[in-house]
Design a protein around this motif. Structure first.
Motif, PDB file in Angstrom:
ATOM      1  N   TRP A 506       1.067  11.952 -13.656  1.00  0.00           N
ATOM      2  CA  TRP A 506       0.239  10.748 -13.792  1.00  0.00           C
ATOM      3  C   TRP A 506      -0.990  10.985 -14.648  1.00  0.00           C
ATOM      4  CZ3 TRP A 506       2.675   6.545 -12.822  1.00  0.00           C
ATOM      5  CH2 TRP A 506       3.656   6.488 -11.818  1.00  0.00           C
ATOM      6  N   THR A 507      -1.333  12.232 -14.933  1.00  0.00           N
ATOM      7  CA  THR A 507      -2.445  12.481 -15.868  1.00  0.00           C
ATOM      8  C   THR A 507      -2.066  12.076 -17.284  1.00  0.00           C
ATOM      9  OG1 THR A 507      -1.667  14.756 -16.144  1.00  0.00           O
ATOM     10  CG2 THR A 507      -3.371  14.359 -14.476  1.00  0.00           C
ATOM     11  N   GLN A 510       0.573   6.435 -17.585  1.00  0.00           N
ATOM     12  CA  GLN A 510      -0.248   5.389 -16.977  1.00  0.00           C
ATOM     13  C   GLN A 510       0.568   4.514 -16.042  1.00  0.00           C
ATOM     14  OE1 GLN A 510      -2.864   3.258 -19.644  1.00  0.00           O
ATOM     15  NE2 GLN A 510      -2.669   1.361 -18.476  1.00  0.00           N
ATOM     16  N   SER A 511       1.797   4.143 -16.443  1.00  0.00           N
ATOM     17  CA  SER A 511       2.647   3.295 -15.607  1.00  0.00           C
ATOM     18  C   SER A 511       4.095   3.432 -16.061  1.00  0.00           C
ATOM     19  CB  SER A 511       2.203   1.826 -15.666  1.00  0.00           C
ATOM     20  OG  SER A 511       2.350   1.325 -16.987  1.00  0.00           O
ATOM     21  N   THR A 533       3.004   2.850 -10.476  1.00  0.00           N
ATOM     22  CA  THR A 533       1.781   3.532 -10.913  1.00  0.00           C
ATOM     23  C   THR A 533       1.473   4.646  -9.926  1.00  0.00           C
ATOM     24  OG1 THR A 533       0.325   2.053  -9.673  1.00  0.00           O
ATOM     25  CG2 THR A 533       0.904   1.393 -11.928  1.00  0.00           C
ATOM     26  N   ALA A 534       0.412   5.409 -10.220  1.00  0.00           N
ATOM     27  CA  ALA A 534       0.017   6.499  -9.329  1.00  0.00           C
ATOM     28  C   ALA A 534      -0.409   5.976  -7.975  1.00  0.00           C
ATOM     29  CB  ALA A 534      -1.097   7.322  -9.965  1.00  0.00           C
ATOM     30  N   THR A 535      -0.999   4.779  -7.922  1.00  0.00           N
ATOM     31  CA  THR A 535      -1.444   4.207  -6.652  1.00  0.00           C
ATOM     32  C   THR A 535      -0.370   3.366  -5.984  1.00  0.00           C
ATOM     33  OG1 THR A 535      -2.396   2.326  -7.856  1.00  0.00           O
ATOM     34  CG2 THR A 535      -3.846   4.189  -7.375  1.00  0.00           C
ATOM     35  N   ALA A 536       0.661   2.934  -6.735  1.00  0.00           N
ATOM     36  CA  ALA A 536       1.777   2.166  -6.172  1.00  0.00           C
ATOM     37  C   ALA A 536       3.074   2.768  -6.680  1.00  0.00           C
ATOM     38  CB  ALA A 536       1.654   0.694  -6.569  1.00  0.00           C
ATOM     39  N   PRO A 537       3.482   3.925  -6.131  1.00  0.00           N
ATOM     40  CA  PRO A 537       4.635   4.648  -6.667  1.00  0.00           C
ATOM     41  C   PRO A 537       5.987   4.172  -6.138  1.00  0.00           C
ATOM     42  CG  PRO A 537       3.615   5.933  -4.933  1.00  0.00           C
ATOM     43  CD  PRO A 537       2.801   4.683  -5.062  1.00  0.00           C
TER      44      PRO A 537
END
Length: 774
Positions: A506-507, A510-511, A533-537
């Motif tokens: 994720w670094t 982005q999505s 995303t990193a917060t909603a994988p």
């Protein structure tokens, strides 16, 4: 009565101890040592070992694993006795008649006279010898297997029992064996070796010979010694856990109380009869302990004494804090002194009848032959019932809360004909699922084929009621033998896919846009786009299949990278209910850029990097600014193709005077990459004060200076030498653009301990070893 003195054994019957009677010269008593298996009417030992396979359906439900070590077990049944067989008894009687009663054997006989027992040597005696077992008064029998290893060897307390205490002390066992226990027996039967044995612990009544016990000593000394070693009676939940006196032998008591004198009559027991000697010493110890307790452990007699002043109560830790100390035993009161009694003494003399121990133990393999073991071993399969039934748990895995499903009906049908009896067995049942957490059980008796094997084939069908559809969907009958029927979306005419991001950096990413499609289905739910995303994988997708049986769907991914570039994969096909999305990178490449040059005159180094993989339509760029030559920069790139590892870079230099030097794009390889004013050589100058007497100099200052003849860039260094650090020989490193230009200057200033001061003016040299002189 049986007397302990002058025990003997008969040749060829060494496993039986023979005792004499101190009243009847014709009476002899047999105490057998090894235990025996009792034989039945057929002459075979009364031993049976039954190994069985457990009924697995009773051990655990369908949603539980089988317990470890419990899939098989065993039952051991046997009857043992402590006896002497007829052949050995005949040998004993013949020996007694020819050697003992004839007077040929030089054997002393105990004789009871007037309450005392004396010994006299046997003379020829008329009559026939009588043999019998002693009077047994107490006993235990235990079958010993490695039960300490856990209940998988021996179950419960069946391994202990009480003997009959009459005649030959018969004892019977019925022992439940765990899985490891029956396996141990099975291997032991094969090899004829087994660690199991039977242990008898018996007590028989015997007369102690005329014995004299004298106990004497100085009361003050013995009292003080006992006080130092007397343990305290401590209790836990009302149960004593430690008590006085805590000695296990007469020798230990003598060691504790050196001032105590215990004398007793010694007897000439049979050679090697250590147990009899120990039993007699235990008898003496009991007499001595009883006497000492009466003297030294009585409660305080003088009621006028203040118990709180007698000493610290050692039981105080077990009482409420405000409870007064109680001196119930004078030996507890370490500060209490008693000096009234000076000498004490007691003498016991007489004969007593008391119980003595016998332990006729034997290994199981010593009591039975290998063929007899094999004959006693049988097996049984408890998992094969006479009448077999079918029990099928029925569940569904639909998500009624989040998916558009109103209800599911599942019908199971069993219809078979028994080939042996011609009887038709039929049963049908329908179950309604409305929450998704229900479990139903389909049960029926099974028909059998001509060989007696159960017919366990049945069919099931389903009907789905959707929230968003007016008509229900029927799934036709399907035949199966499943012992647990779980109906998931793959059997219900719909797909339910959970999409999860897997190994994604994720670094760099982005999505992820995931496009899903059910080919050939023209429904609004047949296509879906999810963004991870990193917060909603995670994400999910549900759709009807439109009546088609295939669960295969299509998906493609577009990775949006943080540098603005995009990477597209797919389309691919799968039917998995959990779709794991991994980043399409095979490897990662890293390069460490190291700035070169002096700051100033350099003001900054602007580094530009770029990587491109045209086949994957992937590229990434980056920029970094160096403002000193001490901090390197690490650049990492994720690679779609691990074989493509080349990149490009260039370095633009800005000088402090405002001028610039533009770099050119170069091909780089991962690892360490120098950028800026890359030097071509390095000169190292070692400074030594070995020629100076540092006891005369308190400080020597050395200044070194190098100026590039082209750029006029200056590098300098100053060293301060004292008697403490002069021996370290400091070094000075200089980077050279021109390896031939090695001339530098130095000057030296010396400060003497007597106040003098000397100096060496600026001097040019190219020596890499600078020897200081003043």
């Amino acid at each position: 009565m049986l007397n302990l003195l002058n025990k003997f054994v008969v040749p060829d019957v060494g496993h039986v101890d023979i005792y004499q009677d101190d009243e009847d010269p014709l009476q002899f008593w047999m105490v057998p040592q090894p235990v025996r298996l009792m034989t039945g009417p057929d002459g075979e030992p009364t031993l049976s070992i039954l190994a069985f396979a457990r009924d697995l359906s009773l051990l655990a439900g369908i949603d539980e694993p089988l317990p470890e070590g419990e899939t098989e077990g065993g039952i051991l049944s046997m009857t043992v006795e402590s006896t002497v067989d007829k052949a050995d008894q005949d040998k004993i009687v013949a020996y007694l008649r020819s050697q003992v009663l004839s007077g040929a054997m030089d054997l002393a006989r105990p004789v009871a006279v007037g309450g005392q027992v004396v010994t006299e040597y046997r003379q020829a005696t008329g009559g026939d010898p009588k043999i019998a077992y002693p009077t047994w008064v107490e006993g235990d029998v235990q079958f010993c297997l490695p039960s300490a290893l856990g209940p998988t060897f021996i179950k419960g307390d069946d391994a202990k029992t009480k003997p009959s205490l009459t005649g030959s002390n018969v004892a019977s066992f019925t022992i439940a064996l765990g899985q490891e226990g029956i396996r141990l027996f099975r291997e032991g039967v094969k090899s004829g070796k087994l660690t199991a044995h039977v242990a008898y612990s018996l007590k028989f009544v015997a007369r102690v010979p005329a014995i004299t016990v004298t106990v004497s000593g100085d009361a003050n000394n013995v009292y003080e010694e006992l006080k130092e070693h007397a343990p305290i009676v401590e209790t836990e939940d009302g149960v004593p856990v430690r008590s006085y006196p805590q000695v296990s032998s007469l020798k230990e008591l003598k060691n504790i109380a050196g001032s105590l004198d215990v004398q007793y009559t010694k007897f000439d027991f049979a050679t090697g009869d250590d147990k009899l000697r120990e039993q007699l010493e235990t008898f003496v110890l009991e007499i001595t302990e009883t006497y000492l307790k009466n003297i030294f452990t009585q409660p305080v007699i003088n009621g006028q004494l203040n118990k709180e002043k007698l000493g610290t109560d050692p039981m105080q830790n077990f009482k409420p804090p405000d409870a007064p100390p109680v001196g119930g035993n004078q030996l507890w009161l370490k500060e209490f002194k008693q000096t009234d009694i000076r000498e004490f003494g007691m003498t016991f003399h007489g004969s007593m009848a008391r119980p003595f121990s016998a332990n006729p133990n034997a290994a199981l393999v010593a009591m039975v032959t290998k063929p007899q073991l094999e004959k006693a071993f049988t097996t049984a399969d408890l998992n094969t019932p006479i009448f077999q039934t079918l029990q099928v748990p029925v569940r569904v895995t639909a998500d009624f809360k989040n998916d558009p499903i109103a209800g599911i009906q599942v019908t199971l049908d069993y219809h078979q004909t028994d080939d042996r009896t011609g009887e038709a067995k039929a049963f049908s049942q329908t179950y309604d699922f409305v929450k998704g957490d229900e479990t139903y059980y389909f049960r029926t008796t099974l028909a059998k084929d001509a060989q007696g094997a159960p017919k366990n084939t049945y069919s099931y069908s389903s009907r789905l009621h959707y929230k968003a559809a007016q008509q229900s969907t029927d799934i036709g009958p399907q035949t199966t033998r499943e012992k647990s029927l779980i109906i998931g979306y793959d059997r219900l005419g719909c797909v339910d896919v959970k999409v999860v991001a897997g190994t994604v950096p994720w670094t760099a990413v982005q999505s992820i846009q995931v496009d899903l499609k059910l080919p050939g289905v023209n429904l609004p739910s047949a296509t879906q786009t999810l963004v991870l995303t990193a917060t909603a994988p995670e994400g999910s997708w549900f759709s009807y299949t439109g009546g088609q049986t295939s669960q295969e769907y299509e998906y493609s991914c577009e990775f949006l990278l943080r540098n603005g570039s995009r990477l597209v994969t797919g389309p691919d096909r799968t039917s998995t209910a959990q779709l794991l999305i991994d980043a399409p990178f095979e490897d990662r490449m890293a390069a460490t850029f190291t700035p070169q040059g002096l700051f100033p005159p350099l003001q900054s180094i602007v580094l530009s990097t770029k990587y491109a993989d045209e086949d994957a339509k992937y590229h990434t760029e980056d920029t970094h600014v160096f403002v000193n030559n001490t901090e390197p920069w690490r650049w990492e790139v994720d690679l779609p193709d691990a074989k493509k590892r080349e990149f490009q870079y260039k370095a633009d230099i800005n000088y402090a005077d405002g001028t610039t030097a533009s770099g050119q794009w170069q091909v780089g390889q991962e690892g360490s990459v120098p950028v800026g004013e890359v030097k071509s050589s390095l000169m190292e100058v070692s400074v030594t004060a070995g020629a100076l007497d540092m006891t005369k100099w308190k400080l020597v200052v050395v200044k070194l200076r190098y100026e590039d003849p082209v750029t006029h860039a200056v590098q300098d260094e100053t060293f301060q030498l004292t008697a403490g650090n002069a021996a370290q020989n400091p070094s000075w490193k200089v980077t050279l653009k021109d390896p031939a230009a090695q001339t530098y200057t130095y000057e030296v200033e010396g400060y003497g301990t007597d106040g003098t001061r000397k100096s060496v003016p600026v001097t040019s040299t190219s020596d890499e070893l600078l020897v200081l002189e003043l």
